[in-house]
Every structure is written in structure tokens, then in C-alpha cells.
Design an enzyme around this catalytic site. Structure first.
Site: not given
Ligand code: TYM
Length: 331
Positions: A112, A195, A198
Site C-alpha cells: 500500500k 487479487k 477495491k
Molecule cells: P478488506 O476490507 O480489505 O476486506 C474485507 C474482507 O474481504 C476479504 N477479501 C477477499 N477475500 C477473497 N478474495 C479477495 N480478492 C478479497 N479481497 C478482500 C478480506 O480478506 C477480508 O476478510 N484489515 C481488514 C479489515 C479488518 C478486519 C479487522 C478483519 C480490520 N479489522 C478485524 C477481521 C478482523 C481489511 O482490510 O479487509
């Protein structure tokens, strides 16, 4: 399962990867766990917020996505992270026991921050510590996420262990990552080696949950594939990442195994397969987007649901923070 917690960043463009890799699994897990909490992690979104984004609208959109996917607000708590101030308090406490060396290993920061690491903000660097606080604040035992969060989960486990050792009490359970299913890593529709995300500049790289049936069909039609026909087993797709990705998506949406999908389309080229995949999405993803639009037209109802969720989350957080402060010696 005692208590599950997970979250999505409200950064706009919530997509198929978020749904298949995470939210879809939460929907089933909420019936197996004693308690479940699903957070909209708006404080995390601040780490990459740019002026063109509408954080408030994005926060409502994620709440609408949780509900439309089937998270039941009477069973699970849906809430915004910023409505529970203890997340940031615990994050600071963890910052003071987390060695920099642990954070220097985080690959997502490197991705990032890009080339200009010195210009990246402190929040982006400290992000995984806040994520550990999100989880441990509730003494969550299981954390269902996609594959890309694995390293952050390992850090949360390390921080829990470090705190417990340092203050001589097993205050935090070591959380288990739950990374399962056929779509733990959904790939870009334009490049099967990166991957679905967003932040990809090409909208054709992802299916967004708010896409219309026409947009979905167009994106699937344009999805990158190759000239070979489909084989009769999934292992026959070696070195064909785009094809593997589409088969995995199909399998997950249709509740089939990737092998069964290959058998169904064996010997055919991608055109009929893509046609069926677009149909499958029109039956599964597009109606979810329609429901999301309905929820989004009634913000008062979303506010009510998030307020209820935050009330429960604050209840747990307040009780746990009393133990944390006592263990440290904060009077
Ligand atoms: P974020 O917002 O990037 O994504 C949310 C969830 O979606 C999953 N994900 C994917 N799974 C499969 N294929 C993909 N291409 C893909 N893109 C995203 C992510 O693995 C996630 O589960 N850091 C986290 C958010 C967070 C969080 C937490 C999660 C903050 N605190 C505590 C669990 C527990 C994040 O940026 O997710």
C-alpha cells in the site's frame, strides 16, 4: 465457537472477493457461534482516505451489504468501529508492546505504501495493531477472513501472546483465523495473478456488489481467459490462473466443487461457461445489490441497526477494558 469477529473497510467498491472470501462465510458462522460481531472498520478506512471518497456513504453501504448478504441483526451485532472508542484505546496500549520489527514484516504496508514509504502515514503503518485491537477487544476466538488477512491475524495472535506474557495473565484468548471455502482468494478478472481489489484502477477487474445484471454480464464477457477448452478436472487447469479463478468463482456461487464445474463444461470453450456464470451471478449477486439499494434508501433503519450493534459492542468492550487497565496498572 465462542465469539467471532470480522470486518470490512468502508472504502467503496465492495466486491465479489469481499463477499465470497469473507461475508458469505459469516452468514453461516453466525448460526454456529455463541456470539458474532461484524464491524464496519471506518477508522481503518482513514488510513487511505482520499478526498473523492464519501466515508459516510461507504459506511452505510457496507452495513447494507452485511444485511443483504444475510447477516441477521437480531443475532449478530453490526456496528461501526468508530462508535466504540475502546478500539483506539486498546490499539495504543498494543502499540506500546509491539516491536517495530513485527510491523516491518507486514507485506500489506509495503504494497500500500508503494515506492514512497516516507510519505505513507503513521496510521497505515500502525494499521495491523488497530486490527489486533479490533479482535482482542472482544476476546474473539475465531476470525473469518480471506487469505490476504492471514499475516495480520498472525500478528494479532503474537500481540495477544505478548500481552498475556508481559502482564502475567491469560487475558486474551489466541484468536483462530478461519480461512475456508473455494474462494479464499478471488483474483482480478483482468489478471489471474493479482487479487481482486477495491483499489484496482480498472473497474473491469472486479464485480461490485452494486453492479447491475448488464454490467456483470459485460464484465464477465470481457474477463480475461485463454484459447484452450475447459478440462474435465480442476488440476487440468494448471498454469491457467484466469481460468482457475473463474471456475472457483462458479463453484463457490453454485455450491459445487471446482472438479464438478470442470466436468460440467469439459471440452467446451469459455463462451458457454461465461454465459452460465453471468446467469449465476444474476441469480445470486445482483439481487443482493438490489436489496442493498433498498437498505440504502432508509438510512434511519441502518442507523438504528448500527446503534443497537454498537450498544452491545460497547458493553463487551467496557467490561474487557476494565480487566486490561487493571492488569497494566492504569488506575
Ligand atoms: P478488506 O476490507 O480489505 O476486506 C474485507 C474482507 O474481504 C476479504 N477479501 C477477499 N477475500 C477473497 N478474495 C479477495 N480478492 C478479497 N479481497 C478482500 C478480506 O480478506 C477480508 O476478510 N484489515 C481488514 C479489515 C479488518 C478486519 C479487522 C478483519 C480490520 N479489522 C478485524 C477481521 C478482523 C481489511 O482490510 O479487509
Amino acid at each position: 465457537m465462542q465469539r467471532i469477529l470480522s470486518g470490512v473497510r468502508p472504502t467503496g467498491g465492495i466486491h465479489l472477493g469481499n463477499y465470497l472470501g469473507a461475508i458469505r462465510n459469516w452468514v453461516t458462522m453466525q448460526h454456529q457461534a455463541k456470539e458474532s460481531l461484524f464491524c464496519i472498520v471506518d477508522m481503518h478506512a482513514l488510513t487511505t482516505l482520499d478526498a473523492s471518497e464519501n466515508l459516510a456513504e461507504n459506511t452505510y453501504t457496507i452495513a447494507a451489504a452485511y444485511l443483504s448478504a444475510g447477516i441477521d441483526p437480531d443475532r449478530s451485532s453490526i456496528f461501526a468501529q468508530s462508535h466504540v472508542p475502546a478500539h483506539t484505546e486498546l490499539s495504543w496500549i498494543f502499540s506500546c508492546i509491539t516491536p517495530l520489527g513485527w510491523l516491518n514484516r507486514m507485506t500489506q504496508f509495503k504494497e500500500k505504501a508503494g515506492k514512497h514509504k516516507d510519505l505513507a502515514c503513521l496510521g497505515l503503518y500502525a494499521y495491523p495493531v488497530l486490527m489486533a485491537a479490533d479482535i482482542l477487544l472482544y476476546k474473539a476466538t475465531h476470525v473469518p477472513v480471506g487469505e490476504d488477512q492471514k499475516q495480520h491475524l498472525e500478528l494479532a495472535r503474537d500481540i495477544a501472546g505478548a500481552f498475556n506474557r508481559r502482564f502475567g495473565e491469560d487475558l486474551f484468548p489466541i484468536p483462530e483465523p478461519m480461512i475456508f471455502g473455494t474462494a479464499t482468494r478471488v483474483m482480478s478478472l483482468r489478471d489471474g495473478t493479482s487479487k481482486m481489489s477495491k483499489s484496482d484502477i480498472s473497474e473491469y477487474s472486479r464485480i461490485e456488489l452494486l453492479d447491475t445484471a448488464d454490467t456483470v454480464a459485460q464484465k464477465i464477457r470481457k474477463a480475461k481467459t485463454d484459447m484452450e477448452p475447459l478440462p474435465d478436472t480442476f488440476s487440468g487447469l494448471e498454469h491457467r490462473p484466469e481460468a482457475q479463478n473463474l471456475v472457483n468463482i462458479y463453484a463457490t456461487l453454485a455450491n459445487m466443487s471446482p472438479d464438478a464445474v470442470c466436468q460440467e463444461f469439459a471440452g467446451e470453450n469459455f463462451s458457454p461457461f461465461k454465459h452460465k456464470l453471468a446467469e449465476l451471478m444474476a441469480e445470486t449477486i445482483v439481487p443482493m445489490g438490489e436489496k442493498m439499494r433498498q437498505y440504502l434508501s432508509d438510512k434511519a433503519e441502518l442507523d438504528r441497526i448500527m446503534k443497537k450493534g454498537a450498544h452491545r459492542a460497547n458493553e463487551l468492550a467496557t467490561a474487557h477494558m476494565i480487566d486490561v487497565r487493571r492488569a497494566i496498572g492504569i488506575i
